[in-house]
Write a protein that holds these residues in place. Structure first.
Motif, PDB file in Angstrom:
ATOM      1  N   GLY A  30       1.063  -1.816  -0.216  1.00 47.96           N
ATOM      2  CA  GLY A  30      -0.167   0.232  -0.270  1.00 47.96           C
ATOM      3  C   GLY A  30       0.929   1.365  -0.124  1.00 47.96           C
ATOM      4  O   GLY A  30       0.273   2.497  -0.123  1.00 47.96           O
ATOM      5  N   GLU A  31       2.507   1.006   0.294  1.00 45.69           N
ATOM      6  CA  GLU A  31       2.639   2.310   0.179  1.00 45.69           C
ATOM      7  C   GLU A  31       4.131   2.755  -1.351  1.00 45.69           C
ATOM      8  O   GLU A  31       4.153   1.698  -2.184  1.00 45.69           O
ATOM      9  CB  GLU A  31       4.031   2.050   0.667  1.00 45.69           C
ATOM     10  CG  GLU A  31       3.576   1.791   2.216  1.00 45.69           C
ATOM     11  CD  GLU A  31       2.643   3.827   2.846  1.00 45.69           C
ATOM     12  OE1 GLU A  31       3.671   4.422   2.347  1.00 45.69           O
ATOM     13  OE2 GLU A  31       1.988   3.716   3.297  1.00 45.69           O
ATOM     14  N   TYR A  32       3.378   3.490  -2.191  1.00 49.64           N
ATOM     15  CA  TYR A  32       3.966   3.929  -3.568  1.00 49.64           C
ATOM     16  C   TYR A  32       5.493   4.219  -3.459  1.00 49.64           C
ATOM     17  O   TYR A  32       5.948   4.698  -2.940  1.00 49.64           O
ATOM     18  CB  TYR A  32       3.537   4.645  -4.127  1.00 49.64           C
ATOM     19  CG  TYR A  32       3.724   5.224  -5.590  1.00 49.64           C
ATOM     20  CD1 TYR A  32       3.294   4.263  -6.286  1.00 49.64           C
ATOM     21  CD2 TYR A  32       5.219   6.137  -5.799  1.00 49.64           C
ATOM     22  CE1 TYR A  32       4.379   4.586  -8.291  1.00 49.64           C
ATOM     23  CE2 TYR A  32       5.778   6.523  -7.151  1.00 49.64           C
ATOM     24  CZ  TYR A  32       5.182   5.674  -8.378  1.00 49.64           C
ATOM     25  OH  TYR A  32       5.586   5.574  -9.397  1.00 49.64           O
ATOM     26  N   CYS A  33       5.985   2.731  -4.039  1.00 49.97           N
ATOM     27  CA  CYS A  33       7.708   3.144  -4.275  1.00 49.97           C
ATOM     28  C   CYS A  33       7.837   3.960  -5.292  1.00 49.97           C
ATOM     29  O   CYS A  33       8.054   5.465  -5.160  1.00 49.97           O
ATOM     30  CB  CYS A  33       8.135   1.835  -4.331  1.00 49.97           C
ATOM     31  SG  CYS A  33       8.151   0.866  -3.146  1.00 49.97           S
ATOM     32  N   GLN A  34       7.815   3.210  -6.625  1.00 52.76           N
ATOM     33  CA  GLN A  34       8.700   4.305  -8.035  1.00 52.76           C
ATOM     34  C   GLN A  34       7.917   4.013  -9.188  1.00 52.76           C
ATOM     35  O   GLN A  34       7.941   2.510  -8.931  1.00 52.76           O
ATOM     36  CB  GLN A  34      10.126   4.817  -7.543  1.00 52.76           C
ATOM     37  CG  GLN A  34      11.397   3.266  -7.601  1.00 52.76           C
ATOM     38  CD  GLN A  34      12.451   3.784  -7.179  1.00 52.76           C
ATOM     39  OE1 GLN A  34      12.653   4.971  -8.133  1.00 52.76           O
ATOM     40  NE2 GLN A  34      12.982   3.970  -6.134  1.00 52.76           N
ATOM     41  N   LYS A  35       8.676   3.835  -9.951  1.00 48.52           N
ATOM     42  CA  LYS A  35       9.194   3.035 -11.122  1.00 48.52           C
ATOM     43  C   LYS A  35       9.504   2.387 -11.352  1.00 48.52           C
ATOM     44  O   LYS A  35      11.098   3.029 -11.156  1.00 48.52           O
ATOM     45  CB  LYS A  35       8.576   3.935 -12.458  1.00 48.52           C
ATOM     46  CG  LYS A  35       7.095   4.681 -13.047  1.00 48.52           C
ATOM     47  CD  LYS A  35       7.213   5.958 -14.337  1.00 48.52           C
ATOM     48  CE  LYS A  35       5.776   6.334 -14.352  1.00 48.52           C
ATOM     49  NZ  LYS A  35       5.471   5.176 -14.606  1.00 48.52           N
ATOM     50  N   LEU A  36       9.687   0.985 -11.612  1.00 44.93           N
ATOM     51  CA  LEU A  36      10.893   0.080 -11.784  1.00 44.93           C
ATOM     52  C   LEU A  36      11.536  -0.808 -13.082  1.00 44.93           C
ATOM     53  O   LEU A  36       9.705  -0.707 -13.243  1.00 44.93           O
ATOM     54  CB  LEU A  36      10.932  -1.026  -9.964  1.00 44.93           C
ATOM     55  CG  LEU A  36      10.822  -0.370  -8.894  1.00 44.93           C
ATOM     56  CD1 LEU A  36      10.646  -1.025  -7.676  1.00 44.93           C
ATOM     57  CD2 LEU A  36      11.719   0.439  -9.202  1.00 44.93           C
ATOM     58  N   LYS A  37      11.893  -1.212 -13.458  1.00 41.42           N
ATOM     59  CA  LYS A  37      12.281  -2.311 -14.377  1.00 41.42           C
ATOM     60  C   LYS A  37      12.437  -3.254 -14.254  1.00 41.42           C
ATOM     61  O   LYS A  37      12.650  -4.039 -14.052  1.00 41.42           O
ATOM     62  CB  LYS A  37      12.876  -1.064 -15.443  1.00 41.42           C
ATOM     63  CG  LYS A  37      13.259   0.340 -16.178  1.00 41.42           C
ATOM     64  CD  LYS A  37      13.388   0.105 -17.095  1.00 41.42           C
ATOM     65  CE  LYS A  37      14.312  -0.954 -18.338  1.00 41.42           C
ATOM     66  NZ  LYS A  37      15.180  -0.163 -19.420  1.00 41.42           N
ATOM     67  N   LYS A  38      12.957  -3.520 -12.891  1.00 42.38           N
ATOM     68  CA  LYS A  38      13.738  -4.318 -11.962  1.00 42.38           C
ATOM     69  C   LYS A  38      13.060  -4.858 -10.536  1.00 42.38           C
ATOM     70  O   LYS A  38      13.222  -3.755  -9.832  1.00 42.38           O
ATOM     71  CB  LYS A  38      15.100  -4.389 -12.678  1.00 42.38           C
ATOM     72  CG  LYS A  38      15.325  -6.556 -12.360  1.00 42.38           C
ATOM     73  CD  LYS A  38      17.505  -6.509 -12.713  1.00 42.38           C
ATOM     74  CE  LYS A  38      17.518  -7.652 -11.946  1.00 42.38           C
ATOM     75  NZ  LYS A  38      18.839  -8.175 -12.486  1.00 42.38           N
ATOM     76  N   VAL A  39      12.578  -6.024 -10.063  1.00 44.07           N
ATOM     77  CA  VAL A  39      12.880  -6.364  -9.178  1.00 44.07           C
ATOM     78  C   VAL A  39      12.939  -7.475  -8.835  1.00 44.07           C
ATOM     79  O   VAL A  39      12.348  -8.513  -9.554  1.00 44.07           O
ATOM     80  CB  VAL A  39      10.963  -6.523  -8.751  1.00 44.07           C
ATOM     81  CG1 VAL A  39      10.605  -7.485  -6.893  1.00 44.07           C
ATOM     82  CG2 VAL A  39      10.483  -5.220  -8.168  1.00 44.07           C
ATOM     83  N   LYS A  40      13.859  -7.554  -7.693  1.00 40.39           N
ATOM     84  CA  LYS A  40      14.007  -9.498  -7.264  1.00 40.39           C
ATOM     85  C   LYS A  40      13.520  -9.511  -6.063  1.00 40.39           C
ATOM     86  O   LYS A  40      13.825  -8.724  -4.728  1.00 40.39           O
ATOM     87  CB  LYS A  40      15.857  -9.241  -7.640  1.00 40.39           C
ATOM     88  CG  LYS A  40      16.571  -9.221  -8.302  1.00 40.39           C
ATOM     89  CD  LYS A  40      17.951  -9.518  -8.270  1.00 40.39           C
ATOM     90  CE  LYS A  40      18.070 -11.097  -8.349  1.00 40.39           C
ATOM     91  NZ  LYS A  40      19.231 -11.061  -7.783  1.00 40.39           N
ATOM     92  N   ALA A  41      12.901 -10.921  -5.633  1.00 45.51           N
ATOM     93  CA  ALA A  41      12.339 -10.742  -4.403  1.00 45.51           C
ATOM     94  C   ALA A  41      12.372 -12.418  -3.812  1.00 45.51           C
ATOM     95  O   ALA A  41      12.652 -13.509  -5.096  1.00 45.51           O
ATOM     96  CB  ALA A  41      10.891 -10.935  -4.259  1.00 45.51           C
ATOM     97  N   HIS A  42      12.663 -12.616  -2.907  1.00 42.37           N
ATOM     98  CA  HIS A  42      12.639 -13.893  -2.294  1.00 42.37           C
ATOM     99  C   HIS A  42      12.084 -14.229  -1.144  1.00 42.37           C
ATOM    100  O   HIS A  42      11.770 -12.552  -0.250  1.00 42.37           O
ATOM    101  CB  HIS A  42      14.606 -14.144  -1.706  1.00 42.37           C
ATOM    102  CG  HIS A  42      14.985 -13.620  -0.795  1.00 42.37           C
ATOM    103  ND1 HIS A  42      15.650 -12.394  -1.459  1.00 42.37           N
ATOM    104  CD2 HIS A  42      15.059 -14.066   0.201  1.00 42.37           C
ATOM    105  CE1 HIS A  42      16.375 -11.863  -0.416  1.00 42.37           C
ATOM    106  NE2 HIS A  42      15.763 -12.971   0.484  1.00 42.37           N
ATOM    107  N   MET A  43      11.979 -15.264  -0.316  1.00 40.46           N
ATOM    108  CA  MET A  43      10.911 -15.132   0.476  1.00 40.46           C
ATOM    109  C   MET A  43      11.917 -15.423   2.409  1.00 40.46           C
ATOM    110  O   MET A  43      12.767 -15.733   2.300  1.00 40.46           O
ATOM    111  CB  MET A  43      10.623 -17.268   0.870  1.00 40.46           C
ATOM    112  CG  MET A  43       9.489 -17.564   2.015  1.00 40.46           C
ATOM    113  SD  MET A  43       7.424 -17.100   1.368  1.00 40.46           S
ATOM    114  CE  MET A  43       7.563 -15.583   1.979  1.00 40.46           C
ATOM    115  N   LEU A  44      11.181 -15.050   3.039  1.00 44.46           N
ATOM    116  CA  LEU A  44      11.593 -15.012   4.506  1.00 44.46           C
ATOM    117  C   LEU A  44      11.109 -15.553   5.135  1.00 44.46           C
ATOM    118  O   LEU A  44       9.903 -15.324   5.843  1.00 44.46           O
ATOM    119  CB  LEU A  44      11.800 -13.107   4.502  1.00 44.46           C
ATOM    120  CG  LEU A  44      13.332 -12.561   3.763  1.00 44.46           C
ATOM    121  CD1 LEU A  44      12.491 -10.693   4.968  1.00 44.46           C
ATOM    122  CD2 LEU A  44      14.213 -13.041   4.085  1.00 44.46           C
ATOM    123  N   PRO A  45      11.110 -17.379   5.443  1.00 49.29           N
ATOM    124  CA  PRO A  45      10.204 -17.925   6.205  1.00 49.29           C
ATOM    125  C   PRO A  45       9.840 -17.226   8.042  1.00 49.29           C
ATOM    126  O   PRO A  45      12.021 -17.069   8.181  1.00 49.29           O
ATOM    127  CB  PRO A  45      10.818 -19.166   6.411  1.00 49.29           C
ATOM    128  CG  PRO A  45      11.673 -19.363   4.840  1.00 49.29           C
ATOM    129  CD  PRO A  45      12.125 -17.790   4.411  1.00 49.29           C
TER     130      PRO A  45
END
Length: 288
Positions: A263-278
């Motif tokens: 719900g918080e706007y970041c910016q315009k992006l071309k790349k996002v890397k994501a991984h799980m934090l159990p």
């Protein structure tokens, strides 16, 4: 117990003084508390300093999903139980935890309720607890943040303009440890829960503690399917949204696209890397 109360004064366009009065009524002389109000200036560092200087038993948050995200990032190197006093424009995380809507009911849970551990998603340099996305919804949040209208009414009114101005569909290159492929859609979400803060169910099989998160690819604007999201028992068509379960992913786009986290706007992006934090966060919830 010693509580740290973190209050976002402007979330949800709602005065939090009544919540604080009710909390004080619940506490007695045996309990201590410290109040911190966010200002939008160096809040992360200030919260980290408070946590480093004093020993707390539980952190209580009066705000929306973005405020919970802020506290989660401040507590990255330690794990204290968190209680939520839902007070944002949209409270998706509280909804997924089945927290009551009445303060008389959710305040005791936040202060003394049973806790559970939930997962989080590391998204570039930030933490996501709920739902983050490229495209249509991020565009809406961007418009909402610059608008004078707050609450769900503000979301509804701003959504009309956003729907007509959206530049989608977009092309997303998706890379997982197993494969790489391209998909087109008006929105791509990284979801660790079932609902948006508005109550819309977009990830019916999502669980916050299963060690997985979901890539949701919304292929097109479809009014019937959008209305289905308001019914928890409705099954969304695969022609409208595609779901992929992952533990890590890289998303790339040809051009920068609006992106938001919880719900918080970041910016315009071309790349996002994501991984799980159990099991990254310990949080009070409603026991079924």
């Amino acid at each position: 117990m010693n509580f740290l109360f973190i209050i976002n004064p402007i979330s949800g366009n709602e005065d939090k003084s009544h919540l604080l009065k009710m909390v004080k009524t619940e506490l007695n002389h045996k309990h201590q508390y410290t109040i911190f109000k966010t200002t939008g200036e160096n809040d992360l560092e200030k919260i980290q300093q408070k946590l480093a200087k004093e020993s707390f038993d539980r952190v209580i948050i009066a705000g929306g999903d973005g405020t919970v995200k802020l506290v989660a990032e401040a507590m990255k190197d330690q794990q204290l139980p968190i209680g939520i006093l839902p007070a944002g424009s949209a409270n998706g995380l509280a909804s997924d935890l089945d927290l009551p809507e009445n303060p008389k009911d959710f305040i005791p849970i936040a202060l003394f309720g049973q806790t559970r551990k939930i997962d989080a998603i590391q998204i570039n340099e930030e933490i996501g607890l709920h739902i983050s996305d490229f495209g249509l919804n991020a565009e809406l949040i961007k418009e909402f943040e610059s608008s004078s209208l707050r609450g769900k009414l503000g979301y509804a009114i701003n959504s009309i303009t956003t729907l007509f101005q959206s530049k989608g569909p977009y092309e997303f290159k998706i890379t997982t440890p197993k494969e790489s492929f391209t998909k087109k859609g008006i929105m791509l979400a990284l979801a660790n829960s079932k609902k948006f803060g508005t109550g819309a169910v977009v990830n019916p099989n999502g669980k916050m503690d299963d060690g997985l998160f979901e890539i949701l690819i919304f292929k097109k604007l479809d009014l019937i399917e959008i209305l289905k999201t308001l019914n928890t028992k409705s099954e969304l068509s695969s022609d409208f949204v595609e779901c992929i379960h992952v533990t890590e992913v890289t998303i790339e786009t040809n051009t920068p696209i609006d992106f938001q986290i919880d719900g918080e706007y970041c910016q315009k992006l071309k790349k996002v890397k994501a991984h799980m934090l159990p099991k990254a966060l310990e949080i009070a919830y409603t026991k079924k």
